[in-house]
Every structure is written in structure tokens, then in C-alpha cells.
Scaffold this motif. Sequence first.
Motif, PDB file in Angstrom:
ATOM      1  N   VAL A  67     -33.893   3.380  66.836  1.00 28.29           N
ATOM      2  CA  VAL A  67     -34.116   3.444  65.304  1.00 28.29           C
ATOM      3  C   VAL A  67     -35.181   4.090  64.823  1.00 28.29           C
ATOM      4  CG1 VAL A  67     -34.397   1.903  63.085  1.00 28.29           C
ATOM      5  CG2 VAL A  67     -32.569   1.399  64.976  1.00 28.29           C
ATOM      6  N   GLN A  68     -36.384   3.712  65.641  1.00 24.17           N
ATOM      7  CA  GLN A  68     -37.480   4.505  65.287  1.00 24.17           C
ATOM      8  C   GLN A  68     -37.653   5.932  65.574  1.00 24.17           C
ATOM      9  OE1 GLN A  68     -40.997   2.793  67.778  1.00 24.17           O
ATOM     10  NE2 GLN A  68     -42.347   4.075  66.788  1.00 24.17           N
ATOM     11  N   GLY A  69     -37.246   6.342  66.600  1.00 22.37           N
ATOM     12  CA  GLY A  69     -36.941   7.633  66.860  1.00 22.37           C
ATOM     13  C   GLY A  69     -36.187   8.523  65.920  1.00 22.37           C
ATOM     14  N   TYR A  70     -34.958   7.880  65.386  1.00 19.01           N
ATOM     15  CA  TYR A  70     -34.111   8.133  64.464  1.00 19.01           C
ATOM     16  C   TYR A  70     -35.061   8.560  62.993  1.00 19.01           C
ATOM     17  CZ  TYR A  70     -30.054   8.447  67.150  1.00 19.01           C
ATOM     18  OH  TYR A  70     -29.037   8.840  68.256  1.00 19.01           O
ATOM     19  N   LEU A  71     -35.918   7.550  62.598  1.00 19.77           N
ATOM     20  CA  LEU A  71     -36.567   7.486  61.355  1.00 19.77           C
ATOM     21  C   LEU A  71     -37.697   8.525  61.355  1.00 19.77           C
ATOM     22  CD1 LEU A  71     -36.456   3.745  60.693  1.00 19.77           C
ATOM     23  CD2 LEU A  71     -35.221   5.512  59.432  1.00 19.77           C
ATOM     24  N   GLU A  72     -38.268   8.579  62.644  1.00 20.29           N
ATOM     25  CA  GLU A  72     -39.350   9.705  62.723  1.00 20.29           C
ATOM     26  C   GLU A  72     -38.716  10.964  62.653  1.00 20.29           C
ATOM     27  OE1 GLU A  72     -41.235   8.880  66.423  1.00 20.29           O
ATOM     28  OE2 GLU A  72     -42.363   6.827  65.607  1.00 20.29           O
ATOM     29  N   GLU A  73     -37.756  11.162  63.259  1.00 18.98           N
ATOM     30  CA  GLU A  73     -37.037  12.638  63.191  1.00 18.98           C
ATOM     31  C   GLU A  73     -36.819  12.825  61.607  1.00 18.98           C
ATOM     32  OE1 GLU A  73     -33.291  14.942  64.721  1.00 18.98           O
ATOM     33  OE2 GLU A  73     -33.830  13.101  65.700  1.00 18.98           O
ATOM     34  N   LEU A  97     -37.642  11.565  58.718  1.00 17.68           N
ATOM     35  CA  LEU A  97     -39.136  11.408  57.562  1.00 17.68           C
ATOM     36  C   LEU A  97     -40.000  12.807  58.233  1.00 17.68           C
ATOM     37  CD1 LEU A  97     -40.266   7.940  57.972  1.00 17.68           C
ATOM     38  CD2 LEU A  97     -39.233   8.873  55.911  1.00 17.68           C
ATOM     39  N   ASN A  98     -39.893  13.203  59.231  1.00 17.30           N
ATOM     40  CA  ASN A  98     -40.576  14.791  59.609  1.00 17.30           C
ATOM     41  C   ASN A  98     -40.040  15.811  59.379  1.00 17.30           C
ATOM     42  OD1 ASN A  98     -42.733  12.979  60.696  1.00 17.30           O
ATOM     43  ND2 ASN A  98     -42.269  12.880  62.934  1.00 17.30           N
ATOM     44  N   ASN A  99     -38.730  15.620  58.792  1.00 16.64           N
ATOM     45  CA  ASN A  99     -37.960  16.739  58.442  1.00 16.64           C
ATOM     46  C   ASN A  99     -37.935  17.232  56.878  1.00 16.64           C
ATOM     47  OD1 ASN A  99     -36.287  19.121  59.052  1.00 16.64           O
ATOM     48  ND2 ASN A  99     -34.557  17.861  58.257  1.00 16.64           N
ATOM     49  N   TRP A 100     -39.182  16.485  56.240  1.00 18.26           N
ATOM     50  CA  TRP A 100     -39.151  16.848  54.845  1.00 18.26           C
ATOM     51  C   TRP A 100     -40.419  17.240  54.530  1.00 18.26           C
ATOM     52  CZ3 TRP A 100     -34.855  16.599  52.096  1.00 18.26           C
ATOM     53  CH2 TRP A 100     -33.741  16.112  52.638  1.00 18.26           C
ATOM     54  N   ILE A 101     -40.669  18.221  53.315  1.00 23.43           N
ATOM     55  CA  ILE A 101     -41.781  18.661  52.969  1.00 23.43           C
ATOM     56  C   ILE A 101     -41.976  18.238  51.460  1.00 23.43           C
ATOM     57  CG2 ILE A 101     -43.002  20.649  52.268  1.00 23.43           C
ATOM     58  CD1 ILE A 101     -41.426  22.217  54.579  1.00 23.43           C
ATOM     59  N   TYR A 102     -43.278  17.759  50.974  1.00 22.32           N
ATOM     60  CA  TYR A 102     -43.374  17.317  49.737  1.00 22.32           C
ATOM     61  C   TYR A 102     -44.016  18.449  49.079  1.00 22.32           C
ATOM     62  CZ  TYR A 102     -45.368  14.519  45.970  1.00 22.32           C
ATOM     63  OH  TYR A 102     -45.640  14.089  44.561  1.00 22.32           O
ATOM     64  N   ASP A 124     -38.619   8.530  45.288  1.00 21.74           N
ATOM     65  CA  ASP A 124     -38.291   7.220  45.365  1.00 21.74           C
ATOM     66  C   ASP A 124     -37.086   7.046  46.539  1.00 21.74           C
ATOM     67  OD1 ASP A 124     -39.925   6.522  43.226  1.00 21.74           O
ATOM     68  OD2 ASP A 124     -38.039   6.384  41.847  1.00 21.74           O
ATOM     69  N   GLU A 125     -36.310   7.815  46.745  1.00 20.27           N
ATOM     70  CA  GLU A 125     -35.310   7.864  47.805  1.00 20.27           C
ATOM     71  C   GLU A 125     -36.236   8.148  49.125  1.00 20.27           C
ATOM     72  OE1 GLU A 125     -34.895   9.641  45.205  1.00 20.27           O
ATOM     73  OE2 GLU A 125     -33.113   9.073  44.151  1.00 20.27           O
ATOM     74  N   TYR A 126     -37.137   8.987  49.358  1.00 23.53           N
ATOM     75  CA  TYR A 126     -37.532   9.199  50.472  1.00 23.53           C
ATOM     76  C   TYR A 126     -38.665   7.918  50.931  1.00 23.53           C
ATOM     77  CZ  TYR A 126     -41.117  11.456  53.808  1.00 23.53           C
ATOM     78  OH  TYR A 126     -41.864  11.787  54.938  1.00 23.53           O
ATOM     79  N   LEU A 127     -39.299   7.400  49.751  1.00 27.27           N
ATOM     80  CA  LEU A 127     -40.376   6.139  49.898  1.00 27.27           C
ATOM     81  C   LEU A 127     -39.386   5.128  50.418  1.00 27.27           C
ATOM     82  CD1 LEU A 127     -42.584   6.815  46.981  1.00 27.27           C
ATOM     83  CD2 LEU A 127     -43.211   6.965  49.612  1.00 27.27           C
ATOM     84  N   GLU A 128     -38.312   5.059  49.973  1.00 26.81           N
ATOM     85  CA  GLU A 128     -37.129   3.846  50.612  1.00 26.81           C
ATOM     86  C   GLU A 128     -37.323   3.908  52.259  1.00 26.81           C
ATOM     87  OE1 GLU A 128     -33.521   3.556  48.664  1.00 26.81           O
ATOM     88  OE2 GLU A 128     -34.262   3.578  46.613  1.00 26.81           O
ATOM     89  N   VAL A 129     -37.169   5.027  52.650  1.00 29.44           N
ATOM     90  CA  VAL A 129     -37.242   5.352  53.913  1.00 29.44           C
ATOM     91  C   VAL A 129     -38.050   4.996  54.681  1.00 29.44           C
ATOM     92  CG1 VAL A 129     -36.299   6.866  55.952  1.00 29.44           C
ATOM     93  CG2 VAL A 129     -35.083   6.885  53.838  1.00 29.44           C
ATOM     94  N   VAL A 130     -39.522   5.544  54.099  1.00 35.13           N
ATOM     95  CA  VAL A 130     -40.770   5.295  54.661  1.00 35.13           C
ATOM     96  C   VAL A 130     -41.084   3.801  54.736  1.00 35.13           C
ATOM     97  CG1 VAL A 130     -43.272   5.526  53.938  1.00 35.13           C
ATOM     98  CG2 VAL A 130     -41.746   7.338  53.728  1.00 35.13           C
ATOM     99  N   GLU A 131     -40.564   3.073  53.787  1.00 28.68           N
ATOM    100  CA  GLU A 131     -40.835   1.462  53.701  1.00 28.68           C
ATOM    101  C   GLU A 131     -40.015   0.987  54.690  1.00 28.68           C
ATOM    102  OE1 GLU A 131     -40.341  -2.400  50.859  1.00 28.68           O
ATOM    103  OE2 GLU A 131     -40.713  -0.303  49.791  1.00 28.68           O
ATOM    104  N   LEU A 132     -38.785   1.440  54.974  1.00 30.51           N
ATOM    105  CA  LEU A 132     -37.959   0.834  56.010  1.00 30.51           C
ATOM    106  C   LEU A 132     -38.477   1.117  57.265  1.00 30.51           C
ATOM    107  CD1 LEU A 132     -35.126  -0.313  57.031  1.00 30.51           C
ATOM    108  CD2 LEU A 132     -34.518   2.107  57.047  1.00 30.51           C
ATOM    109  N   TYR A 133     -39.321   2.060  57.380  1.00 31.01           N
ATOM    110  CA  TYR A 133     -39.977   2.560  58.611  1.00 31.01           C
ATOM    111  C   TYR A 133     -41.288   1.888  58.918  1.00 31.01           C
ATOM    112  CZ  TYR A 133     -42.028   5.589  62.269  1.00 31.01           C
ATOM    113  OH  TYR A 133     -43.071   5.933  63.499  1.00 31.01           O
TER     114      TYR A 133
END
Length: 131
Positions: free
Chosen positions: A9-15, A17-22, A52-61
Motif C-alpha cells: 500500500v505504501q508503494g502504491y500511495l507513494e507512486e 502522490l509523486n505523479n502530481w504537480i501543484y 482537497d482530493e489530493y490532501l485526502e490521499v496525503v492524509e491517508l498516506y
Amino acid sequence: MSESLSTTVQGYLEEFLNNWIYMDDRYYSRSGAEASVSDTEGSSFMFSIGVDEYLEVVELYVITLLATTLKHTDLAISWVEKAMLPLEKRQELLRRLQSTNSPMVTSSSQTSKSPQLPDEFFLRDQKPFNE
């Protein structure tokens, strides 16, 4: 959660999250940005998600997986410090992570009044324990 599942799960979430540019108060897919630049038809279609959607995943991670499940709060704090996050959201996450980590700190110089929390979080009519 098993260690193996947590690592997967950690690997999938890191992948993810790292695929987005703010940019411009949104997160844009790196692959979408590259496709848009190389498009010869002039289309400017890019995949994006809101903060907000991105931060939901960040918080999960960082909160749920790293800090709570795996007990890697220092790694979570390091990730948040390096991540492309809006400043106020970064500060909020860091406060939450530091508060989850603070009970584990056993320093002789530590006071019972945590420096991360504003005074309004403490009882107004009582003095701090160390005074």
C-alpha cells in the motif's frame, strides 16, 4: 495490517502522490502535463484534481499509514516537509504529526505544555502543570 500489505500500500500511495504537480491551486498529472506539451493538435487537456482530493490521499498516506499503522512518524514528517503542498495545509499536517509523535518523546527538558499547540487548547482557568 500485515507488514507485507502495508509495504505494498505504501508503494502504491507513494507512486500516486509523486505523479502530481501543484500549480494554480490544483494538482496536475505529470503524465497529463507531458502529453499536453507534446500534443500536435493543440489540445490542452490535462488531468487534474483539486487540493482537497489530493490532501485526502496525503492524509491517508502520512497520518493513517505511516504515522498510525507503521509508526514511522519521522518518515511522515520528512515526507510532508518535502512535498509540494499549500503552506497552510503543510503546517496543519505537521502539527498533527508532531502531536501524534509527542507522547513518545521522553526528554528531561520537555515541558507539559506542547510548543506546537496554541494557548487556547489548554484550560484557561488553570496554570500549566510545570509552573
